[in-house]
Design a protein around this motif. Structure first.
Motif, short mmCIF file in Angstrom:
data_model
loop_
_atom_site.label_atom_id
_atom_site.label_comp_id
_atom_site.label_asym_id
_atom_site.label_seq_id
_atom_site.Cartn_x
_atom_site.Cartn_y
_atom_site.Cartn_z
N ARG A 15 44.83 43.65 44.89
CA ARG A 15 44.06 41.83 45.32
C ARG A 15 44.78 41.01 46.36
O ARG A 15 45.79 40.34 45.31
CB ARG A 15 43.51 41.49 44.75
N LEU A 17 44.09 37.85 46.63
CA LEU A 17 42.75 36.89 45.65
C LEU A 17 43.03 35.26 46.86
O LEU A 17 43.49 34.37 46.81
CB LEU A 17 43.34 35.80 44.33
N PRO A 22 40.19 33.10 41.19
CA PRO A 22 41.05 32.50 40.41
C PRO A 22 42.78 32.69 41.87
O PRO A 22 41.94 33.47 42.74
CB PRO A 22 41.63 33.43 39.44
N TYR A 30 54.01 35.26 35.54
CA TYR A 30 54.03 35.40 34.75
C TYR A 30 55.01 36.24 33.92
O TYR A 30 54.89 36.70 32.18
CB TYR A 30 53.91 37.56 36.03
N LYS A 329 36.89 43.81 50.19
CA LYS A 329 37.34 44.25 49.01
C LYS A 329 37.78 46.13 48.87
O LYS A 329 39.50 46.43 48.57
CB LYS A 329 36.87 43.92 47.72
N GLU A 335 39.79 39.19 48.36
CA GLU A 335 38.79 38.88 47.99
C GLU A 335 38.33 37.92 48.45
O GLU A 335 39.51 36.82 48.17
CB GLU A 335 38.98 38.89 45.94
N VAL B 37 46.47 39.51 37.81
CA VAL B 37 44.67 38.87 37.68
C VAL B 37 44.17 38.92 38.97
O VAL B 37 44.53 39.01 40.26
CB VAL B 37 45.02 36.92 37.47
N THR B 38 43.02 39.60 38.60
CA THR B 38 41.19 39.90 39.20
C THR B 38 40.41 38.86 39.46
O THR B 38 40.64 37.94 38.72
CB THR B 38 41.50 41.71 39.41
N GLY B 39 39.60 38.37 39.91
CA GLY B 39 38.04 37.51 40.35
C GLY B 39 38.22 38.13 39.11
O GLY B 39 37.64 39.34 38.54
N HIS B 40 36.97 37.12 38.59
CA HIS B 40 36.40 37.16 36.87
C HIS B 40 35.30 37.91 37.10
O HIS B 40 34.36 38.41 36.22
CB HIS B 40 36.58 36.01 36.57
N ASP B 42 35.03 40.44 39.54
CA ASP B 42 35.82 42.10 40.53
C ASP B 42 35.56 43.11 39.32
O ASP B 42 35.15 43.34 38.49
CB ASP B 42 37.51 41.96 40.39
N ASP B 43 34.56 44.26 40.03
CA ASP B 43 34.62 45.55 39.16
C ASP B 43 35.49 45.58 38.51
O ASP B 43 34.78 46.30 37.61
CB ASP B 43 33.90 46.71 40.17
N PHE B 44 36.65 45.83 38.70
CA PHE B 44 37.92 45.87 38.11
C PHE B 44 37.65 45.01 36.28
O PHE B 44 37.52 45.65 35.32
CB PHE B 44 38.92 45.78 38.09
N VAL B 48 37.03 46.01 32.89
CA VAL B 48 37.63 45.43 31.75
C VAL B 48 36.84 44.77 29.95
O VAL B 48 37.45 45.08 28.97
CB VAL B 48 38.89 44.29 31.93
N TYR B 250 27.81 34.54 37.47
CA TYR B 250 29.12 33.50 37.36
C TYR B 250 29.01 33.09 36.34
O TYR B 250 27.20 32.50 36.27
CB TYR B 250 29.68 32.13 38.79
N THR B 253 35.08 30.61 34.64
CA THR B 253 36.44 32.00 34.89
C THR B 253 36.60 32.18 33.97
O THR B 253 37.67 31.40 32.71
CB THR B 253 36.87 31.71 36.20
N ASP B 254 36.60 33.69 33.03
CA ASP B 254 37.18 34.32 31.72
C ASP B 254 38.90 33.94 31.82
O ASP B 254 39.50 34.07 32.48
CB ASP B 254 37.21 35.80 31.67
N ILE B 256 41.76 35.34 31.64
CA ILE B 256 41.27 37.05 32.37
C ILE B 256 42.87 37.54 31.93
O ILE B 256 42.64 39.05 31.28
CB ILE B 256 41.73 36.60 33.98
#
Lengths: 395, 395
Positions: A15, A17, A22, A30, A329, A335, B37-40, B42-44, B48, B250, B253-254, B256
């Motif tokens: 992604r 972003l 985020p 990381y 996307k 995103e 990290v992806t968006g909180h 995001d389908d992915f 999760v 929303y 934001t978790d 992640i």
């Protein structure tokens, strides 16, 4: 005995972003996150917390002793700010110009305060004169300000003017800097703000879950002289400070790995220098804007209060913003998101935060968004957009 | 402009984490944490979250729909359980036998409830008959139980008996499983518990910051029919469920990266199998106990309610427990800790949780603690301790 579900290894998509957060995470962050976990009161970890405090004071531009990171999302930091500072029955002015002002109001009401919304349309900033009139009418104990409103892409200018008005009337100022800390100029001490909170996953580009807060001595004194205890035991400043303060004892177990990551993300900001880091955000967001405008799009915000870390791009006529974001996307791994609250359907929200605020993302966003809009029948000059983006980045 | 502090790269010490948590983290979990990290939303990421929910239902042994992980420490999960379930003016029984029962009481009082402590000495479990008498006397709406009390090393047996008593009197049961989830037998559905919460950094061996909660339909119904809104907006079940539920929108934001880690840690438990994972805790904790006893030490808890994931080792006469723990750390890199609350000065707390619950740690802990105590003049038979540990591990 129930049987276990079958869950495969994580296979993440790639992604870019450039939404409201985020943001992308630097490889060093990381790596720092995999630092072996120690006890949450280990001398080593206490040093980590001290480092984080020193670095946060730098990015907040403050000498406030009470500067720390709450284990939880930015929303927990927001709740911490208000539930500590607001006592039941107190009036709190909250900004009426966006989603996060509404959220402040909800939190204030849950904490037993009375929230009064300061009049301002979504998509504009608060006018100090309007705030002053509201202060005189409602005599608030606290005034909430959204420094960066991500639902509209509006930055609140003149925070210092509002703070002066507040203090002239013995009110305290709480500043939401979730979308601005590290990304745009913010001077906690110079502006004399009482409480500022933020998130880790926006312009600081750490993972979410360790959310910065700073409180002036004056604000701490208000909390300490409350009549009623703070409703939240977990977010009670005294409890948080019993852990983050000079003599660390057990309150809760901090989100250790995320705090390692936040420390490294803050180190990167400190190495680059806050001025240069702000400047990078300015340069890349300008390039995005120039590119989008040269292509034929426009930002739904006045230049004077453009947030920059988030840009509200007007949705071209006849286009379904949900189709645009999902195509971006699925085809480009990008995103960006649609509007939120009153801006839903009206804007696309394009972010420019932290490690995502880089030249390559500006070019990639402008070219990809242009292509997707062209596929949807919008007349856009993609080449002109890319050229303008490149020229601005080079200039 | 304030200048940046100088902060060096992280240089972590090597620690063997056999205290009350955090526990050691499996290399696979560290690796999962570096998943981009992806968006909180995001389908992915929604997938999760779905995986985490399915895996949590397995370790909680429940089919509760409302099963998720709060972004925050175990204390946030504890607060979430009580602020949602308890309405102002309601009476809540809390266990009087340890530090975390006291904490429940504080949270209940902050939420406007009335906390009544069930009589039981620190270091013992609650007797169902005592609970029944308290229920009859105080007519509580909610009863809190600490499944694993880490301040004393006591496990609460007969949770199902207490649940039956509670339900016979129309009360709800909240179970603190922070120190037990994954480490000792826990059957949410079979025991008919209404709310269970836990931490990620104990027997699940993920980093702290994503804290499991499960709620029965009956408990959810109680929350949904509250008169007063939940005081915490951030921890309000409806808001949490608007994010974790079947139609994710929303809320916040978790955390992640921590949730990625929790997912991998839960996958490991599922691969090993919960029965086998419990069994490993049983075997390694027994080996520690046999070793410590063979050396001449004793556990300050009755076998019938020994927590196992935490063992309370009586401090030998004439020894300063603080000196022992700091020497174990400086010379052997081992983290165990002293008592907490009423057990301070009385016990050393030795953990056996998750990835720390391994044979090599049992041997290393017994031999190192023996050596340190011998250096402090305690008569201990270190060799006998090591032999007993090894024999138990092999047997």
């Amino acid at each position: 005995m129930y049987t276990p579900p079958t869950v495969e290894e994580l296979r993440p998509p790639e992604r870019t972003l450039v939404g409201p957060g985020p943001s992308a995470i630097h490889p060093r962050v990381y790596r720092a996150m995999t630092t072996p976990v120690t006890g949450h009161l280990d001398d080593f970890y206490v040093e980590v917390m001290n480092d984080v405090q020193a670095l946060l004071r730098y990015v907040f531009q403050t000498e406030n002793e009470h500067t720390f990171a709450v284990s939880g999302p930015g929303s927990a930091a927001m709740e911490a700010a208000f539930v500590n500072l607001v006592e039941p029955g107190e009036t709190v002015l909250v900004p009426g110009n966006g989603y996060f002002g509404d959220r402040m109001g909800t939190i204030v009401e849950r904490a037993g305060g009375e929230a009064v919304s300061v009049d301002a349309p979504w998509g504009a900033a608060l006018e100090p004169a309007t705030v002053e009139a509201a202060v005189e009418e409602h005599d608030p104990a606290v005034i909430g300000i959204t420094h960066g409103e991500t639902s509209t892409g509006v930055r609140q200018p003149a925070v210092d003017d509002i703070t002066r008005i507040a203090h002239d009337h013995d009110a305290y100022v709480v500043l939401d800097a979730v979308a601005t800390l590290g990304g745009v100029e913010l001077y906690t001490d110079e502006w004399d703000v009482d409480v500022v909170y933020a998130g880790s996953q926006k312009c600081l580009s750490a993972p979410p879950g360790a959310s910065p807060v700073t409180m002036s001595d004056r604000a701490v004194e208000k909390v300490r002289t409350r009549d009623a205890p703070v409703e939240s035991w977990y977010l009670d400043l005294e409890n948080l400070w019993s852990y983050w303060g000079p003599d660390p004892g057990y309150h809760y177990t901090d989100s250790i790995s995320t705090t390692y990551a936040l420390r490294e993300a803050l180190r990167i900001v400190a190495e680059v220098g806050l001025d240069a880091y702000w400047d990078r955000h300015r340069r890349v967001s300008t390039a995005m804007k120039e590119g989008l405008e040269a292509m034929g799009l426009s930002l739904a915000v006045d230049e004077s209060c453009w947030l920059r870390t988030l840009s509200p791009v007007g949705v071209p006529a006849g286009v379904d913003p949900g189709q645009v974001t999902s195509r971006l996307k699925s085809e480009y791994g990008i995103e960006i998101v649609g509007g939120l609250g009153e801006t839903e359907g009206e804007i696309l929200r394009v972010g420019c935060m932290g490690h995502s605020a880089r030249a390559k993302n500006a070019v990639y966003l402008v070219s990809s968004l242009g292509s997707v809009l062209a596929e949807h029948g919008v007349e856009v000059d993609v080449e002109a957009g890319i050229d303008a983006t490149r020229r601005t980045l080079e200039g």
